[in-house]
Scaffold this motif. Structure first.
Motif, PDB file in Angstrom:
ATOM      1  N   VAL A   1      36.619 -32.433  21.493  1.00  0.00           N
ATOM      2  CA  VAL A   1      36.729 -31.143  21.221  1.00  0.00           C
ATOM      3  C   VAL A   1      37.648 -30.993  19.828  1.00  0.00           C
ATOM      4  O   VAL A   1      37.436 -30.531  18.916  1.00  0.00           O
ATOM      5  N   TRP A   2      38.688 -31.834  19.911  1.00  0.00           N
ATOM      6  CA  TRP A   2      39.416 -31.978  18.512  1.00  0.00           C
ATOM      7  C   TRP A   2      38.721 -32.401  17.494  1.00  0.00           C
ATOM      8  O   TRP A   2      39.004 -31.932  16.356  1.00  0.00           O
ATOM      9  N   THR A   3      37.764 -33.552  17.540  1.00  0.00           N
ATOM     10  CA  THR A   3      37.123 -33.988  16.447  1.00  0.00           C
ATOM     11  C   THR A   3      36.303 -32.829  16.004  1.00  0.00           C
ATOM     12  O   THR A   3      36.098 -32.830  14.957  1.00  0.00           O
TER      13      THR A   3
ATOM     14  N   LEU B   1      32.532 -19.798  19.150  1.00  0.00           N
ATOM     15  CA  LEU B   1      32.950 -20.652  20.211  1.00  0.00           C
ATOM     16  C   LEU B   1      31.937 -21.429  21.042  1.00  0.00           C
ATOM     17  O   LEU B   1      32.095 -22.459  21.311  1.00  0.00           O
ATOM     18  N   GLU B   2      30.869 -20.421  21.493  1.00  0.00           N
ATOM     19  CA  GLU B   2      29.975 -20.869  21.981  1.00  0.00           C
ATOM     20  C   GLU B   2      29.075 -21.998  21.322  1.00  0.00           C
ATOM     21  O   GLU B   2      28.531 -22.934  21.656  1.00  0.00           O
ATOM     22  N   ASN B   3      29.010 -21.489  19.742  1.00  0.00           N
ATOM     23  CA  ASN B   3      28.533 -22.709  18.958  1.00  0.00           C
ATOM     24  C   ASN B   3      29.224 -23.687  19.149  1.00  0.00           C
ATOM     25  O   ASN B   3      28.776 -24.940  18.942  1.00  0.00           O
ATOM     26  N   LEU B   4      30.327 -23.835  19.090  1.00  0.00           N
ATOM     27  CA  LEU B   4      31.303 -24.846  19.252  1.00  0.00           C
ATOM     28  C   LEU B   4      30.880 -25.931  20.229  1.00  0.00           C
ATOM     29  O   LEU B   4      30.505 -27.079  20.311  1.00  0.00           O
ATOM     30  N   ARG B   5      30.868 -25.167  21.550  1.00  0.00           N
ATOM     31  CA  ARG B   5      30.543 -25.772  22.880  1.00  0.00           C
ATOM     32  C   ARG B   5      29.266 -26.518  22.583  1.00  0.00           C
ATOM     33  O   ARG B   5      28.920 -27.680  23.135  1.00  0.00           O
TER      34      ARG B   5
END
Length: 152
Positions: free
Chosen positions: A21-23, A141-145
Motif C-alpha cells: 500500500v505504501w508503495t 481510494l477504490e481505484n487505489l485498492r
C-alpha cells in the motif's frame, strides 16, 4: 454546518501488506493511475512539493502543497491549496492525511481531509462538497485498492 461536518474521512481495508500500500501511495507513476491525473509533480521527501492538476467538470484547478508529515509505512500528510485557472489561490490550506494500520490480513487505510473551516465562509460548503465528491463519490481510494490488487 459545524466544523466537524466540514471534515472528510474514509476508511478502506486493502487485503495486502502495508509495504505494498505504501508503495502505491508514494510512487509518482502509480499515483497517476489511481488519482486519475495525467501529469503532476510530487517530491516524496519531508517538506517536498506537490502539484496535482485536477478537473471538476468544466473547472480546472491545480493543487499545490507540501508534505508536512512523512513516516515510513505509517503516515503521510500534506497541505492542500487550490489555484484556479485565473491564478487565484486559497489563502489558507486544508490538510490531507493518509494513515496506514497493519491488520491481520492486510492494511487499513484511513484518509482525512480537514481544514475547510478556515476557507472563506461563503466557500466552505461548496469546496467541502467538491472534495467529498473527489475522495468518496468518485471512488479514488477504490481505484487505489483495485490498482494494488491488480498488481498482485
Amino acid at each position: 454546518m459545524n466544523s466537524h461536518e466540514l471534515k472528510i474521512t474514509q476508511e478502506l481495508f486493502i487485503p495486502t501488506a502495508i509495504e505494498d500500500v505504501w508503495t502505491f501511495l508514494m510512487n509518482e507513476e502509480k499515483m497517476k493511475d489511481w488519482l486519475n491525473a495525467d501529469a503532476f509533480v510530487i517530491d516524496m521527501s519531508d517538506g517536498g512539493k506537490i502539484e496535482i492538476p485536477l478537473s471538476f467538470g468544466d473547472e480546472e484547478v491545480l493543487i499545490l502543497g507540501e508534505f508536512s508529515i512523512l513516516l515510513f509505512e505509517e503516515k503521510y500528510a500534506f497541505v492542500w491549496r487550490e489555484r484556479d485557472i485565473f491564478g487565484d489561490e486559497w489563502f489558507n490550506c486544508t490538510i490531507v492525511n493518509f494513515d496506514l494500520e497493519k491488520k491481520e490480513n492486510g492494511t487499513l487505510l484511513k484518509l482525512s481531509h480537514d481544514g475547510f473551516k478556515y476557507l472563506p465562509s461563503h466557500l466552505q460548503k461548496q469546496i467541502h462538497q467538491r472534495y467529498t465528491d473527489f475522495w468518496i463519490k468518485s471512488g479514488v481510494l477504490e481505484n487505489l485498492r483495485s490498482a494494488i490488487l491488480a498488481e498482485q
